[in-house]
Structure formats: structure tokens, C-alpha cells
Design a protein around this motif. Sequence first.
Motif, PDB file in Angstrom:
ATOM      1  N   GLY A  81      -5.702  -8.371  -0.229  1.00  0.00           N
ATOM      2  CA  GLY A  81      -4.889  -7.227   0.418  1.00  0.00           C
ATOM      3  C   GLY A  81      -3.838  -6.700  -0.435  1.00  0.00           C
ATOM      4  N   ARG A  82      -3.630  -6.960  -1.962  1.00  0.00           N
ATOM      5  CA  ARG A  82      -3.064  -6.427  -2.762  1.00  0.00           C
ATOM      6  C   ARG A  82      -3.457  -5.011  -3.231  1.00  0.00           C
ATOM      7  NH1 ARG A  82       1.390  -7.142  -6.020  1.00  0.00           N
ATOM      8  NH2 ARG A  82       1.546  -9.107  -5.031  1.00  0.00           N
ATOM      9  N   SER A  83      -2.803  -3.972  -3.046  1.00  0.00           N
ATOM     10  CA  SER A  83      -3.059  -2.739  -3.603  1.00  0.00           C
ATOM     11  C   SER A  83      -2.446  -2.337  -5.037  1.00  0.00           C
ATOM     12  CB  SER A  83      -2.527  -1.664  -2.869  1.00  0.00           C
ATOM     13  OG  SER A  83      -3.086  -1.707  -1.389  1.00  0.00           O
ATOM     14  N   PRO A  97       6.358   0.464  -9.983  1.00  0.00           N
ATOM     15  CA  PRO A  97       7.241  -0.254  -9.322  1.00  0.00           C
ATOM     16  C   PRO A  97       7.120  -1.845  -9.246  1.00  0.00           C
ATOM     17  CG  PRO A  97       6.071   1.432  -8.107  1.00  0.00           C
ATOM     18  CD  PRO A  97       5.096   1.393  -9.407  1.00  0.00           C
ATOM     19  N   ALA A  98       8.104  -2.402  -9.274  1.00  0.00           N
ATOM     20  CA  ALA A  98       8.190  -3.850  -9.374  1.00  0.00           C
ATOM     21  C   ALA A  98       7.477  -4.509  -8.467  1.00  0.00           C
ATOM     22  CB  ALA A  98       9.820  -4.408  -9.332  1.00  0.00           C
ATOM     23  N   LEU A  99       7.041  -3.982  -7.078  1.00  0.00           N
ATOM     24  CA  LEU A  99       6.412  -4.594  -6.045  1.00  0.00           C
ATOM     25  C   LEU A  99       5.041  -4.755  -6.455  1.00  0.00           C
ATOM     26  CD1 LEU A  99       6.375  -5.690  -3.301  1.00  0.00           C
ATOM     27  CD2 LEU A  99       6.115  -3.342  -2.319  1.00  0.00           C
ATOM     28  N   LEU A 100       4.451  -3.544  -7.355  1.00  0.00           N
ATOM     29  CA  LEU A 100       3.024  -3.713  -7.585  1.00  0.00           C
ATOM     30  C   LEU A 100       2.923  -4.907  -8.775  1.00  0.00           C
ATOM     31  CD1 LEU A 100       2.314   0.153  -7.883  1.00  0.00           C
ATOM     32  CD2 LEU A 100       1.899  -1.444  -5.900  1.00  0.00           C
ATOM     33  N   ARG A 110       0.712  -1.139   0.135  1.00  0.00           N
ATOM     34  CA  ARG A 110      -0.097   0.012  -0.019  1.00  0.00           C
ATOM     35  C   ARG A 110       0.786   1.151   0.058  1.00  0.00           C
ATOM     36  NH1 ARG A 110      -5.097   1.428   0.163  1.00  0.00           N
ATOM     37  NH2 ARG A 110      -5.580   3.494   1.151  1.00  0.00           N
ATOM     38  N   LYS A 111       1.962   1.179   0.955  1.00  0.00           N
ATOM     39  CA  LYS A 111       2.897   2.515   0.456  1.00  0.00           C
ATOM     40  C   LYS A 111       3.558   2.404  -0.541  1.00  0.00           C
ATOM     41  CE  LYS A 111       5.679   5.437   2.593  1.00  0.00           C
ATOM     42  NZ  LYS A 111       6.247   5.952   1.454  1.00  0.00           N
ATOM     43  N   THR A 112       3.833   1.565  -1.310  1.00  0.00           N
ATOM     44  CA  THR A 112       4.139   1.600  -2.565  1.00  0.00           C
ATOM     45  C   THR A 112       3.304   2.002  -3.381  1.00  0.00           C
ATOM     46  OG1 THR A 112       5.895  -0.333  -2.145  1.00  0.00           O
ATOM     47  CG2 THR A 112       5.440   0.316  -4.373  1.00  0.00           C
ATOM     48  N   ALA A 113       1.960   1.594  -3.468  1.00  0.00           N
ATOM     49  CA  ALA A 113       0.934   2.221  -4.371  1.00  0.00           C
ATOM     50  C   ALA A 113       0.710   3.884  -4.085  1.00  0.00           C
ATOM     51  CB  ALA A 113      -0.381   1.353  -4.054  1.00  0.00           C
ATOM     52  N   ILE A 162      -6.103   4.651  -5.633  1.00  0.00           N
ATOM     53  CA  ILE A 162      -5.453   3.259  -5.233  1.00  0.00           C
ATOM     54  C   ILE A 162      -6.745   2.294  -4.950  1.00  0.00           C
ATOM     55  CG2 ILE A 162      -4.467   1.865  -3.154  1.00  0.00           C
ATOM     56  CD1 ILE A 162      -3.096   4.596  -2.841  1.00  0.00           C
ATOM     57  N   VAL A 163      -6.688   1.296  -5.445  1.00  0.00           N
ATOM     58  CA  VAL A 163      -7.798  -0.259  -5.607  1.00  0.00           C
ATOM     59  C   VAL A 163      -6.999  -1.136  -4.795  1.00  0.00           C
ATOM     60  CG1 VAL A 163      -9.131  -1.391  -6.876  1.00  0.00           C
ATOM     61  CG2 VAL A 163      -8.792   0.667  -7.722  1.00  0.00           C
ATOM     62  N   GLU A 164      -7.625  -1.463  -3.396  1.00  0.00           N
ATOM     63  CA  GLU A 164      -7.198  -2.424  -2.535  1.00  0.00           C
ATOM     64  C   GLU A 164      -8.008  -3.761  -3.025  1.00  0.00           C
ATOM     65  OE1 GLU A 164      -6.128  -3.502   2.001  1.00  0.00           O
ATOM     66  OE2 GLU A 164      -6.758  -1.714   1.449  1.00  0.00           O
ATOM     67  N   LEU A 165      -7.551  -4.927  -3.488  1.00  0.00           N
ATOM     68  CA  LEU A 165      -8.324  -6.084  -3.625  1.00  0.00           C
ATOM     69  C   LEU A 165      -8.440  -6.659  -2.308  1.00  0.00           C
ATOM     70  CD1 LEU A 165      -5.907  -7.313  -6.716  1.00  0.00           C
ATOM     71  CD2 LEU A 165      -8.293  -6.001  -6.557  1.00  0.00           C
ATOM     72  N   PRO A 166      -9.493  -7.864  -2.246  1.00  0.00           N
ATOM     73  CA  PRO A 166      -9.911  -8.607  -1.108  1.00  0.00           C
ATOM     74  C   PRO A 166      -8.588  -9.253  -0.575  1.00  0.00           C
ATOM     75  CG  PRO A 166     -11.648  -8.916  -2.630  1.00  0.00           C
ATOM     76  CD  PRO A 166     -10.595  -8.198  -3.544  1.00  0.00           C
TER      77      PRO A 166
END
Length: 626
Positions: free
Chosen positions: A201-203, A225-228, A175-178, A195-199
Motif C-alpha cells: 500500500g505504500r506509494s 516529503p518526509a511521509l514518503l 498516495r496524495k503526498t506522492a 507513481i509506483v504503488e507497492l503491494p
Amino acid sequence: MGEPTAGGPQPAPTAGGPEPAPAARVPLRHSLMLRLLGTSVLLTVCAVVATAWLTVATTTRAIEKEQGQSLADDVSVYDEMITYAIDHRDWSAVTPVVDDLASRTGRRIVLLDPVTRDPVAESAPGPALRDARPSAIVDPLDLDPALAASRQRSSIDTRVVGPYQLGDDQRAGIRKTAQDHRGCLVNRAGLTAEIVELPGGRSTVAILDADADADRGRSLVCPEPALLREPFPSEVAPLAELLDRTETCLGPAAASIDLAITPSLEVEVLRTLPGAPTEAAARACVETSLHDQLRAYVAPPVLLFVTDATATDPGLPTADLSTGNLLRIAGVAGLVLLLTVAVTVGVGMRLVRPLRALAEAAREPVDRQRPVPVTTRDEIGSLATAFNDLAHRRDQLERQRRAMVSDVAHELRSPLTNIRAWLEAAQDGLAPADTRTLELLTEEATLLQHVIDDLRDLAAADDGTFSVHPEPTFVGDVLSQVVEANQGTAAAAGITMTGTVHGDPQVVLDAVRLRQLVGNLVGNALRHTPAGGSVTVDGAVRDDWLTIEVADTGIGITADDLPRLFDRFWRADASRSRRTGGSGLGLPIARQLARAHGGDITVASEPGRGTHVTVRLPARSPVSPR
């Protein structure tokens, strides 16, 4: 209001004219009562038909709900069961939930195994449902599109995440990266993103701009970013398993297509070879594989029944439309129709009676008409009141007409009598036919012409044919002409007369009519100002209005007489004649002239302190001043 009878005494003819012929009765087909009756019958028939249809539809709907064929009003039960299936892997602890739902909804809720039809949970004992049709099938991996469309990801509930659930630390980090990526897109690339948060937990960051350059701006200024876009270590194994299941589903065709599944469970087709399956077929295999992968994380499917808690047999309807019931419905409808006709006839007769009284009163001769009684406060009472007001106004107009005829005759009688007397005296040799006699006759003829001209102007104003011809006019010139024309009269009466114009205004108006208007006011002021007094004329343009003020130091007007000042032939001093007090038409004509220009006249006066008359006219300026 009493209804006039046809056999009653008829009024005798009057001397003023022949008796009007009695009007024929309104034909029955045009009768208000008949139309009211027809409308009521039509409305009643429509109401009966609509009620019968509503009864049948409501009964049918109740029967369908008892049999479990519809769950439109019990979506909450389905949602609760879906939520339980997502949070549990079996139905062993569902009984308290079923009991709570049954107590809140007042329905009997039963869950059956779809294979054996054995009870899984039951809120209350009742008839067996092994052969009944279920209300719905509770399966979070195969949602009913009519009941759970708001949470669909294809047919799988988006809340089912299984092995793709992220931990708290992973949630916070992504979430911080998003948030950082969204800040870059908004502040540096000038895009609109959220920002869209999926059920699980991934943003992710969704760009809302429809601009075609949005992706280019994101990749050049703010690369993702690669983390997303890369999976966490805990997601690698489930994604690999899902990809293996998908390739197994595709069979030999999997070798001709290169697929990738993102951490957000989106399918990406990287490369295809000849003979590769379609993208739709590949996505269908991914959905089937995901369904099989998530099956172990939710409760198995069950059949849901929601029925009436008091039903004894769900297979039998609780209402029917037999021949006896249909006859009873027809009897009640006929009784309602009969009552409607009787009430409509009674109400119609009460409505028609005062209308007939109004019609009879309107047919009476003018000199024998009397006000009709107002007995109601509805529309008919309002009509009777309006009729009485109309008769009252007509009487007033008739009295005004007679008074005006009398005033006109009086005004014309004096000069005509004088002319006739002088002519007869000259004819009999009693008066010489010299220059003095001709001057007297000319003076009387001039007075007569003035009366006729005044009456002509007022008649034109009443008929709406009173016209003005506006053109650019210098107000100072007009007022100077009026003052100079009346200086001789003022000097002879010992009155000081002055005129003042502020600036040199030029406005668009009828100069002749303006001269007539101001001349009438000045002449009226001179007639009512004693020797030693003064009359002033002042003109100026203020706030887009031409203001002309005529003030005198004359006898003034009482407060009771001010409202009658503009009445025709009215004089404050009834003893004055046309020679001493004017015809009583000057001020009414002046007001008509002002209103013809779009303005008006106001008067302020006190007895013994003079009168102040103000004329306000719209000041429309020409293109260029002098």
C-alpha cells in the motif's frame, strides 16, 4: 498434348534451307524427372526422420510430464497454489481449490507435507506419490525462479507484506503526498516521473529521466516529503524487529557496519568500519531475516504433484521404443518412400511429356510450325501459351518485314525508273541532254535521296542509335524558319500559312531535329489542305512542357484511319503517289523525333474539318533566358 515419338515420320527438307539436325536427348543425369525424383526422395527422407524425431520427443515429453518432472504447461496450478498460500496461514481449506483446478485442467493434483509425505490435499485417488519427484514446491517465500520470475523480489513473492500492510487511511494519505511530489517534479523541475504503488500500500515516486542532474533537481526544487521516506507508526516495530534480526544474522560483524532499512524494505549502508561485512553479505542477512519474519503470515511449504488423471503408476512409462516398434516405424517409412517414388515417376512423366512436345515444335522449320495445344492451366500450360504467342508475333513480324521490303521497293522503283528512262532517251538521242533534262534527273535523284534519308532515320530509331544533340534553343527562331521555308509552297497552292510563338521561350533541345519534326508535320498539312485553306503553327511553354500545335483546314482523317496514321508507308489515300501524298514516312519519323526528346505526338481530326497535331516536349530551361 501428345508426345512425339522417335520412330514417327520425319518432315521432308524444305527448299528454304537444310533440315536441322535432330537434337540429342537430354542425359539422364540432367533429366527433369530424375531431379524431381531426387528432390522428392530427399524430402521424404527428411519428413520421415523429422516425424520419427518428433514422435520420440513428444513421447519423452509426455512421460516426463506423467512423472511430475516438468510443469511447463501447468504454471496456472502453481500460481493458484502460491496465491492461496499468501492469503492463508495453513492448508486446511485448500481442498475446494484443488478440486476446481483439477476439473479445469483435467489433471490429478496432489499436495504432500514435505517432511512426512502425508497427503495435505488430493483431487482424486490414485497411486502413491511418496517416492515420486514433485512437480514443484509451493512456498511464497522461496519462489521457483523458472515459474514465478515475474513477481520476484529476490526469492520472496512481492505480495507477501505481513506486518507491513498499510490501512486505507494510510494508503490514501501517502498516495496524495506522492501525487503532489510527482506534480512538483514534472511541473517545476521538468522531470519525468511516475507513481509506483507497492503491494503493502505504500506509494513511491520513481524518476524516469536518465539525466545525471535528476537527483540534484529533485533535491533543490522538490525535496522528497518526509511521509514518503519515513515509516508510519505501524511500520516502526516491524522494521525494528527486522533490523534486530539482521544484526543477529551478522553476528559480531554488525558492530562495524551501520545499516538502515527503508519503509520500502530497501537496504541502505550508512557507514562502515574496518572489518565490516560486504554489502552483499548484509543484504543476504536482510533477506534471510525478512524470510523468517514473514513466515508466520503465509502457509507452510508443501510439495505439489501434477500428474495425468488416468495414470495407474507414475513410475512406469506409458510408451516405449522397443525393437518391434522400431521395426514397425521402419516398415511404414519404407512404404511411404515407395509410394513417393511411384507418384513422383508418374507425375514426372506427365510433366516431361508436354515439354517434349514443345521442344519438338520449336525444332520444326519456320514455315511448318503450328501452334501447340494448351491442355493445362499450370506453368507448363502457361509456357505453351507463351510459345504460341511468340510464334504468332514472329509471323506478324515476318509479314511486316515482307510488306516493308515491298513498300521500299515500290518507293525506290519510281524515281529509279524515271532516271533510267531519261538517261536511255538521252543516250538514244530521243531526248536532248539539256538543262531541263538535267533538272528532271536532279529532281528524281533528290526524291530518291529523301526516301533513303527517311529509311536511314527509321533504321536508326529501330536500332536504338537514333540520337539527338540538345542545346539551348530559341523555339521562336526554329518555328519561324520552318514557316518561312514552306511559305513558297503554301503560296503556290493557295494556302494561308501563319506561325505564332507565345513569348520568347528558350529550351534545351536539338534545333535541327526540331526543325525536321515540325517541317514533316507542316509538309504533311500542306499536302492535305486544298486551295483556300489555312495551316497554322503555334508554340508555347505551359507547365514545364513545350507545346507545338500544327492545325490545318484540310480533308481530315477518318476515325478508322487514325490508329494507322503513324504506320510506315501508310497513306490515307491509297491512290496517292510519293509526289502527291509523300512517302508515308514523315509522321513515323516525326513521332520518333518527339520520343527521342522525351515527348510524344497526338492527333485529332475529323473528315472535312481538318487535322490538329499536338507535339509535347519536356521544356528544360537553360541557365539564363535571352
